[in-house]
Design a protein around this motif. Structure first.
Motif, PDB file in Angstrom:
ATOM      1  N   PRO A 169       0.901  -1.142  -0.058  1.00 61.97           N
ATOM      2  CA  PRO A 169      -0.170   0.507  -0.291  1.00 61.97           C
ATOM      3  C   PRO A 169       0.812   1.643  -0.153  1.00 61.97           C
ATOM      4  CG  PRO A 169       0.246  -0.699   2.239  1.00 61.97           C
ATOM      5  CD  PRO A 169       0.299  -2.288   1.437  1.00 61.97           C
ATOM      6  N   ASP A 170       1.855   0.981   0.205  1.00 60.64           N
ATOM      7  CA  ASP A 170       2.838   2.443   0.821  1.00 60.64           C
ATOM      8  C   ASP A 170       3.298   2.693  -1.007  1.00 60.64           C
ATOM      9  OD1 ASP A 170       2.954   2.528   3.322  1.00 60.64           O
ATOM     10  OD2 ASP A 170       4.764   1.368   3.923  1.00 60.64           O
ATOM     11  N   TRP A 171       3.203   1.372  -1.775  1.00 60.01           N
ATOM     12  CA  TRP A 171       3.668   1.537  -3.207  1.00 60.01           C
ATOM     13  C   TRP A 171       2.874   2.515  -3.891  1.00 60.01           C
ATOM     14  CZ3 TRP A 171       2.273  -2.100  -7.286  1.00 60.01           C
ATOM     15  CH2 TRP A 171       2.907  -1.764  -8.421  1.00 60.01           C
ATOM     16  N   PHE A 172       1.640   2.103  -3.936  1.00 58.61           N
ATOM     17  CA  PHE A 172       0.314   2.255  -4.040  1.00 58.61           C
ATOM     18  C   PHE A 172       0.835   4.143  -3.531  1.00 58.61           C
ATOM     19  CE2 PHE A 172      -2.107  -1.406  -3.016  1.00 58.61           C
ATOM     20  CZ  PHE A 172      -1.263  -1.991  -3.970  1.00 58.61           C
ATOM     21  N   ASN A 173       0.155   4.709  -2.480  1.00 60.95           N
ATOM     22  CA  ASN A 173       0.626   5.486  -1.991  1.00 60.95           C
ATOM     23  C   ASN A 173       1.672   6.139  -2.950  1.00 60.95           C
ATOM     24  OD1 ASN A 173      -0.780   7.943  -0.504  1.00 60.95           O
ATOM     25  ND2 ASN A 173       1.027   8.031   0.248  1.00 60.95           N
ATOM     26  N   GLN A 174       2.849   6.375  -2.551  1.00 58.81           N
ATOM     27  CA  GLN A 174       4.134   6.697  -3.423  1.00 58.81           C
ATOM     28  C   GLN A 174       3.482   7.497  -4.902  1.00 58.81           C
ATOM     29  OE1 GLN A 174       7.667   7.398  -2.799  1.00 58.81           O
ATOM     30  NE2 GLN A 174       7.006   7.408  -0.430  1.00 58.81           N
ATOM     31  N   THR A 175       3.008   6.199  -4.831  1.00 63.43           N
ATOM     32  CA  THR A 175       2.432   6.084  -6.832  1.00 63.43           C
ATOM     33  C   THR A 175       2.017   6.953  -7.062  1.00 63.43           C
ATOM     34  OG1 THR A 175       3.340   3.772  -7.629  1.00 63.43           O
ATOM     35  CG2 THR A 175       2.247   5.141  -9.168  1.00 63.43           C
ATOM     36  N   ALA A 176       0.754   7.339  -6.550  1.00 61.96           N
ATOM     37  CA  ALA A 176      -0.412   8.165  -6.078  1.00 61.96           C
ATOM     38  C   ALA A 176       0.127   9.835  -6.471  1.00 61.96           C
ATOM     39  CB  ALA A 176      -0.980   7.949  -5.566  1.00 61.96           C
ATOM     40  N   THR A 177       1.506   9.859  -4.946  1.00 66.31           N
ATOM     41  CA  THR A 177       1.949  11.194  -4.804  1.00 66.31           C
ATOM     42  C   THR A 177       2.437  11.647  -5.488  1.00 66.31           C
ATOM     43  OG1 THR A 177       1.242  10.255  -2.474  1.00 66.31           O
ATOM     44  CG2 THR A 177       2.770  12.439  -2.767  1.00 66.31           C
ATOM     45  N   HIS A 178       3.597  10.744  -6.203  1.00 62.59           N
ATOM     46  CA  HIS A 178       4.965  11.109  -6.893  1.00 62.59           C
ATOM     47  C   HIS A 178       4.554  10.696  -8.914  1.00 62.59           C
ATOM     48  CE1 HIS A 178       6.643  12.627  -3.295  1.00 62.59           C
ATOM     49  NE2 HIS A 178       6.699  11.169  -2.797  1.00 62.59           N
ATOM     50  N   ASP A 179       3.896   9.817  -9.179  1.00 58.91           N
ATOM     51  CA  ASP A 179       4.285   9.422 -10.124  1.00 58.91           C
ATOM     52  C   ASP A 179       2.835   9.235 -11.229  1.00 58.91           C
ATOM     53  OD1 ASP A 179       7.270   9.378 -10.394  1.00 58.91           O
ATOM     54  OD2 ASP A 179       7.488   7.793  -8.916  1.00 58.91           O
ATOM     55  N   ASP A 180       2.066   9.611 -11.150  1.00 60.11           N
ATOM     56  CA  ASP A 180       0.728   9.448 -11.143  1.00 60.11           C
ATOM     57  C   ASP A 180       0.328  10.181 -12.306  1.00 60.11           C
ATOM     58  OD1 ASP A 180      -2.557   8.111 -10.094  1.00 60.11           O
ATOM     59  OD2 ASP A 180      -2.944  10.327 -11.193  1.00 60.11           O
ATOM     60  N   ALA A 337      10.672  11.188   1.843  1.00 61.63           N
ATOM     61  CA  ALA A 337      10.011  12.855   1.920  1.00 61.63           C
ATOM     62  C   ALA A 337       8.951  12.498   2.760  1.00 61.63           C
ATOM     63  CB  ALA A 337      10.098  14.099   1.317  1.00 61.63           C
ATOM     64  N   THR A 338       8.289  11.534   1.482  1.00 60.63           N
ATOM     65  CA  THR A 338       6.591  11.310   2.057  1.00 60.63           C
ATOM     66  C   THR A 338       6.367   9.920   2.673  1.00 60.63           C
ATOM     67  OG1 THR A 338       6.370  10.791  -0.309  1.00 60.63           O
ATOM     68  CG2 THR A 338       5.846  13.020   0.557  1.00 60.63           C
ATOM     69  N   ALA A 339       6.894   9.584   3.343  1.00 59.22           N
ATOM     70  CA  ALA A 339       7.350   8.436   4.477  1.00 59.22           C
ATOM     71  C   ALA A 339       6.003   7.789   5.163  1.00 59.22           C
ATOM     72  CB  ALA A 339       8.045   7.800   4.598  1.00 59.22           C
ATOM     73  N   LEU A 340       6.128   9.556   6.292  1.00 63.87           N
ATOM     74  CA  LEU A 340       4.350   9.695   6.839  1.00 63.87           C
ATOM     75  C   LEU A 340       3.202   9.280   6.150  1.00 63.87           C
ATOM     76  CD1 LEU A 340       6.768  12.619   9.740  1.00 63.87           C
ATOM     77  CD2 LEU A 340       5.422   9.671   9.869  1.00 63.87           C
ATOM     78  N   GLU A 341       3.271  10.617   5.082  1.00 61.61           N
ATOM     79  CA  GLU A 341       1.978  10.190   4.328  1.00 61.61           C
ATOM     80  C   GLU A 341       1.959   9.509   4.215  1.00 61.61           C
ATOM     81  OE1 GLU A 341       1.867  12.659   0.870  1.00 61.61           O
ATOM     82  OE2 GLU A 341       3.240  14.887   2.739  1.00 61.61           O
ATOM     83  N   ASP A 342       2.532   8.615   3.457  1.00 61.06           N
ATOM     84  CA  ASP A 342       2.160   6.505   3.104  1.00 61.06           C
ATOM     85  C   ASP A 342       1.789   6.248   4.551  1.00 61.06           C
ATOM     86  OD1 ASP A 342       3.571   7.327   0.936  1.00 61.06           O
ATOM     87  OD2 ASP A 342       5.759   6.367   1.396  1.00 61.06           O
ATOM     88  N   TRP A 343       1.929   6.386   5.292  1.00 62.74           N
ATOM     89  CA  TRP A 343       1.614   5.810   6.327  1.00 62.74           C
ATOM     90  C   TRP A 343       0.468   6.237   6.812  1.00 62.74           C
ATOM     91  CZ3 TRP A 343       2.919   1.502  10.015  1.00 62.74           C
ATOM     92  CH2 TRP A 343       2.381   1.822  11.317  1.00 62.74           C
ATOM     93  N   ASP A 344      -0.036   7.154   6.744  1.00 62.33           N
ATOM     94  CA  ASP A 344      -0.985   7.649   6.682  1.00 62.33           C
ATOM     95  C   ASP A 344      -2.710   7.375   6.139  1.00 62.33           C
ATOM     96  OD1 ASP A 344      -0.547   9.044   9.048  1.00 62.33           O
ATOM     97  OD2 ASP A 344      -0.469  11.641   8.427  1.00 62.33           O
ATOM     98  N   ALA A 345      -2.249   7.365   5.065  1.00 62.07           N
ATOM     99  CA  ALA A 345      -2.578   6.707   4.036  1.00 62.07           C
ATOM    100  C   ALA A 345      -3.080   5.272   3.766  1.00 62.07           C
ATOM    101  CB  ALA A 345      -2.099   7.152   2.305  1.00 62.07           C
ATOM    102  N   ARG A 346      -1.826   4.627   4.467  1.00 62.04           N
ATOM    103  CA  ARG A 346      -1.626   2.713   4.137  1.00 62.04           C
ATOM    104  C   ARG A 346      -3.375   2.543   4.269  1.00 62.04           C
ATOM    105  NH1 ARG A 346       2.807  -0.548   7.757  1.00 62.04           N
ATOM    106  NH2 ARG A 346       4.123   1.530   5.944  1.00 62.04           N
ATOM    107  N   GLN A 347      -3.937   2.860   5.246  1.00 58.29           N
ATOM    108  CA  GLN A 347      -5.354   2.212   6.051  1.00 58.29           C
ATOM    109  C   GLN A 347      -6.105   2.530   4.705  1.00 58.29           C
ATOM    110  OE1 GLN A 347      -5.606  -0.487   8.583  1.00 58.29           O
ATOM    111  NE2 GLN A 347      -7.414  -0.930   7.167  1.00 58.29           N
ATOM    112  N   ASP A 348      -6.188   3.566   3.868  1.00 54.84           N
ATOM    113  CA  ASP A 348      -7.449   4.436   2.813  1.00 54.84           C
ATOM    114  C   ASP A 348      -6.738   2.848   1.497  1.00 54.84           C
ATOM    115  OD1 ASP A 348      -8.324   6.008   4.626  1.00 54.84           O
ATOM    116  OD2 ASP A 348      -7.379   7.629   3.524  1.00 54.84           O
TER     117      ASP A 348
END
Length: 359
Positions: A169-180, A337-348
């Motif tokens: 799920p962190d990969w999903f969030n990294q992709t949406a955040t940086h590489d959408d 740099a967005t690791a904490l955002e990955d954590w916050d979005a993991r459940q979503d």
């Protein structure tokens, strides 16, 4: 990765005496090291032989590490002195702020380790890569990530369950955040039209479609490696796995091949943090081990599996089995740099996967 500073004194200004550290370490109790790879057993044995400081490597999954570290810290009964954990967001969000662990950068490594890997300290960059069976296919049968949402690949992709491993799920969030934008470009390259994003992002649209295409879920890379690479199959699975699993080609006779030109990336990376339990009774031995694994000798067992050291002086061996060295510049890079955002979005992201997945 300078999200949480652990020391107010810059490492490069501190005096460092390796011989003194070794001498101090020899006076302390043996240490245990937690890591998610079995190679930690060999690494600890090599460390003990080199320095005469007793160390034991223990293979523990990242999720189990997190639970054990918290419980040991709360009970003030530390068993794991050094923690090598691939769940960087958990480290940043839970372990470091609550002072269950601390990050220590050897002063003599301060000019070697890139700044983005120093605070907290990351010891390797690991990769998950797309793989196919070379016995059945002459080349990678998938050219684009979006193909995996099509009927042809329904039920034929082996994939780590995102509900059991946080890096997914962190990969999903990294992709949406940086590489959408790259996900949108890949969609157009595959389908010949622009993506009409009905979700929050192109990444979310892919996750929903892929989960709905019934991938085979596993709770270990070993199962994925077998599903993809085991010989004698007529219709092997396609899959995403750790680059370390390519050693199964030699060890088990598997037929794993790297999808070098897959769009938008042949794989993605994540980091492994090297942390020390704040309650350890052997702080010097723990520091000595951290320094050891930042050297070529110390990290060698993992480099053989395609795990790239953060010490840029250390390269991958020419015979590394996955061939990942050829595609390092094309891998999707983890941005801490967005690791904490990955954590916050993991459940979503896990919730989206849960409601979209079809067996």
């Amino acid at each position: 990765m300078a999200a949480l500073a652990m020391s107010t004194t810059p490492a490069r200004t501190q005096a460092f005496d390796l011989d003194a550290l070794v001498a101090a370490a020899k006076k302390e109790a043996p240490i245990n090291i937690y890591d998610s790879t079995g190679k930690i057993v060999e690494m600890a044995e090599n460390f003990t032989k080199k320095y005469g400081v007793q160390a034991t490597g223990i293979k523990v999954s990242a999720s189990a590490q997190l639970e054990m570290i918290v419980r040991e810290g709360q009970a003030k009964n530390v068993k794991g002195d050094v923690v090598l954990i691939t769940d960087a967001p958990a480290g940043l969000a839970q372990l470091l702020p609550q002072k269950f662990v601390e990050s220590w950068l050897p002063p003599d490594m301060a000019d070697k380790i890139p700044a983005k890997f120093q605070d907290p300290l990351a010891v390797t960059t690991n990769a998950a890569i797309w793989a196919y069976n070379t016995e059945v296919y002459d080349s990678c049968p998938v050219k684009n990530l979006w193909e995996l949402t099509e009927p042809k690949w329904k039920g034929k992709v082996a994939f780590y369950d995102p509900l059991s491993k946080g890096t997914y799920p962190d990969w999903f969030n990294q992709t949406a955040t940086h590489d959408d934008a790259k996900m949108k470009e890949a969609y157009k390259a595959n389908f010949g039209k622009d993506l009409d994003v009905g979700e929050d992002s192109a990444t979310a649209a892919w996750v929903k479609a892929f989960a709905g295409n019934s991938p085979l879920l596993a709770d270990a890379d070993d199962a994925i490696s077998e599903a993809v690479g085991a010989p004698g199959q007529k219709e092997p699975f396609f899959g995403l796995m750790s680059s370390a699993k390519f050693r199964d080609n030699a060890d088990k006779g598997y037929k794993l091949g790297l999808c070098e030109n897959m769009l938008p990336w042949p794989g993605w990376t994540y980091v492994k943090l090297g942390l020390i339990a704040t309650g350890t009774k052997s702080p010097n031995a723990s520091k000595l081990f951290i320094r050891y694994i930042l050297t070529e000798e110390g990290i060698a067992p993992q480099v053989k599996d395609g795990k790239l050291p953060t010490n840029p002086d250390i390269g991958l061996p020419a015979d590394e089995p996955s061939g990942i060295g050829k595609v390092l510049d094309r891998l999707q890079q983890y941005d801490a740099a967005t690791a904490l955002e990955d954590w916050d979005a993991r459940q979503d992201w896990q919730d989206l996967w849960r409601v979209s997945y079809k067996k």
